[in-house]
Design an enzyme around this catalytic site. Sequence first.
Site, PDB file in Angstrom:
ATOM      1  NE  ARG A 199      13.006  56.316  21.550  1.00  0.00           N
ATOM      2  CZ  ARG A 199      13.975  56.120  22.028  1.00  0.00           C
ATOM      3  NH1 ARG A 199      13.218  54.767  23.033  1.00  0.00           N
ATOM      4  NH2 ARG A 199      14.941  56.374  23.088  1.00  0.00           N
TER       5      ARG A 199
ATOM      6  CE  LYS B  91      21.802  54.562  30.048  1.00  0.00           C
ATOM      7  NZ  LYS B  91      21.246  55.060  28.375  1.00  0.00           N
TER       8      LYS B  91
ATOM      9  CB  SER C  15      16.575  49.171  25.172  1.00  0.00           C
ATOM     10  OG  SER C  15      17.558  49.028  23.365  1.00  0.00           O
TER      11      SER C  15
ATOM     12  CG  HIS D 137      18.819  51.222  17.970  1.00  0.00           C
ATOM     13  ND1 HIS D 137      18.024  50.032  19.138  1.00  0.00           N
ATOM     14  CD2 HIS D 137      18.808  52.413  18.858  1.00  0.00           C
ATOM     15  CE1 HIS D 137      18.374  50.302  20.623  1.00  0.00           C
ATOM     16  NE2 HIS D 137      18.537  51.750  20.230  1.00  0.00           N
TER      17      HIS D 137
HETATM   18  P1  ADP Z   1      21.063  55.232  24.639  1.00  0.00           P
HETATM   19  O1  ADP Z   1      21.618  54.843  25.775  1.00  0.00           O
HETATM   20  O2  ADP Z   1      22.531  56.555  24.262  1.00  0.00           O
HETATM   21  O3  ADP Z   1      19.347  56.344  25.229  1.00  0.00           O
HETATM   22  P2  ADP Z   1      19.977  53.470  23.304  1.00  0.00           P
HETATM   23  O4  ADP Z   1      21.134  52.090  22.493  1.00  0.00           O
HETATM   24  O5  ADP Z   1      18.793  53.683  23.988  1.00  0.00           O
HETATM   25  O6  ADP Z   1      20.967  54.281  24.328  1.00  0.00           O
HETATM   26  O7  ADP Z   1      19.835  54.328  21.599  1.00  0.00           O
HETATM   27  C1  ADP Z   1      20.531  55.248  20.824  1.00  0.00           C
HETATM   28  C2  ADP Z   1      20.301  55.832  20.042  1.00  0.00           C
HETATM   29  O8  ADP Z   1      19.351  55.193  19.742  1.00  0.00           O
HETATM   30  C3  ADP Z   1      19.091  57.060  21.266  1.00  0.00           C
HETATM   31  O9  ADP Z   1      19.539  58.209  19.877  1.00  0.00           O
HETATM   32  C4  ADP Z   1      18.093  56.556  21.103  1.00  0.00           C
HETATM   33  O10 ADP Z   1      16.201  57.947  20.916  1.00  0.00           O
HETATM   34  C5  ADP Z   1      18.488  55.929  20.087  1.00  0.00           C
HETATM   35  N1  ADP Z   1      16.875  54.917  19.698  1.00  0.00           N
HETATM   36  C6  ADP Z   1      15.998  54.721  20.211  1.00  0.00           C
HETATM   37  N2  ADP Z   1      15.448  54.341  20.001  1.00  0.00           N
HETATM   38  C7  ADP Z   1      14.469  54.057  19.181  1.00  0.00           C
HETATM   39  C8  ADP Z   1      13.858  53.979  17.989  1.00  0.00           C
HETATM   40  N3  ADP Z   1      12.629  52.841  18.639  1.00  0.00           N
HETATM   41  N4  ADP Z   1      13.673  55.112  16.904  1.00  0.00           N
HETATM   42  C9  ADP Z   1      14.831  56.344  16.790  1.00  0.00           C
HETATM   43  N5  ADP Z   1      15.843  56.190  17.802  1.00  0.00           N
HETATM   44  C10 ADP Z   1      15.709  55.782  18.897  1.00  0.00           C
END
Ligand code: ADP
Length: 162
Positions: free
Chosen positions: A90, A41, A128, A17
Site C-alpha cells: 500500500r 492475532k 482490515s 484485497h
Molecule cells: P497479514 O496479516 O498477512 O498482513 P492481511 O490480510 O492484512 O494479512 O493482508 C494480506 C496482504 O494483503 C498483505 O500483503 C497486505 O499488505 C495486503 N493488503 C491488505 N490490504 C490491502 C490493500 N488495501 N491494498 C493492497 N494490498 C493490501
Amino acid sequence: MRTVIYPGSFDPITNGHIDIIQRAAKLFDKVIVAVARNESKNPLFTLQERIELVSVSAKHLPNVVCDTFEGLLVNYVEAQGGGAVIRGLRAISDFEFEFQLALMNRKLNERVETIFMMPKDTYTFLSSRIVKEIAGLGGDVSAFVPQVVRTALLEKLTKKPD
Ligand code: ADP
C-alpha cells in the site's frame, strides 16, 4: 500451469484485497487465496468465517480458489505446486515489514519468489483493521468491503457484548 499463493489474515477481506486478487488472476493460471489461521492475532472472524467471506467475494473469478494454511508459508507454497507468493503493497509503511518477510522467506526457500502488487490508488488507505474500527464505531463501510462482508461485520459487532 502457473500457480501463485496470496496469503494473509483476511480478517475480513476488503476491496483492497479483491483488487490485488483480480490483478493476480490476470497474470497467473491459478490464484490460491490462503487464509492464515493466525490465532495469535486474535482475529474478529473465525477461520471458517474468513474463508467463507473470501470464497463468496471471489466467486466471480473462475481461476481463484480459497484455502487455509498454518505453519511456514514457503512449505505450503511448495506443497501446492506454487512458485510465487503475492503480497500487496500500500504505502511506504508496508515496505519495511514486507521486505523483511520476503527476504526471510527467500532464506527459508530460494525457489519461492515474492511478487509485490499495488492496488488501485483509492484502496491504498484501506486495511482490515481500519474497516473493523469504522464498523465498530457505527460508520458506513459499504465503499470498502463487499456487501457480504458489511453484513457479516454488522452481525458480528452488534452481537458482541460491550
Ligand atoms: P497479514 O496479516 O498477512 O498482513 P492481511 O490480510 O492484512 O494479512 O493482508 C494480506 C496482504 O494483503 C498483505 O500483503 C497486505 O499488505 C495486503 N493488503 C491488505 N490490504 C490491502 C490493500 N488495501 N491494498 C493492497 N494490498 C493490501
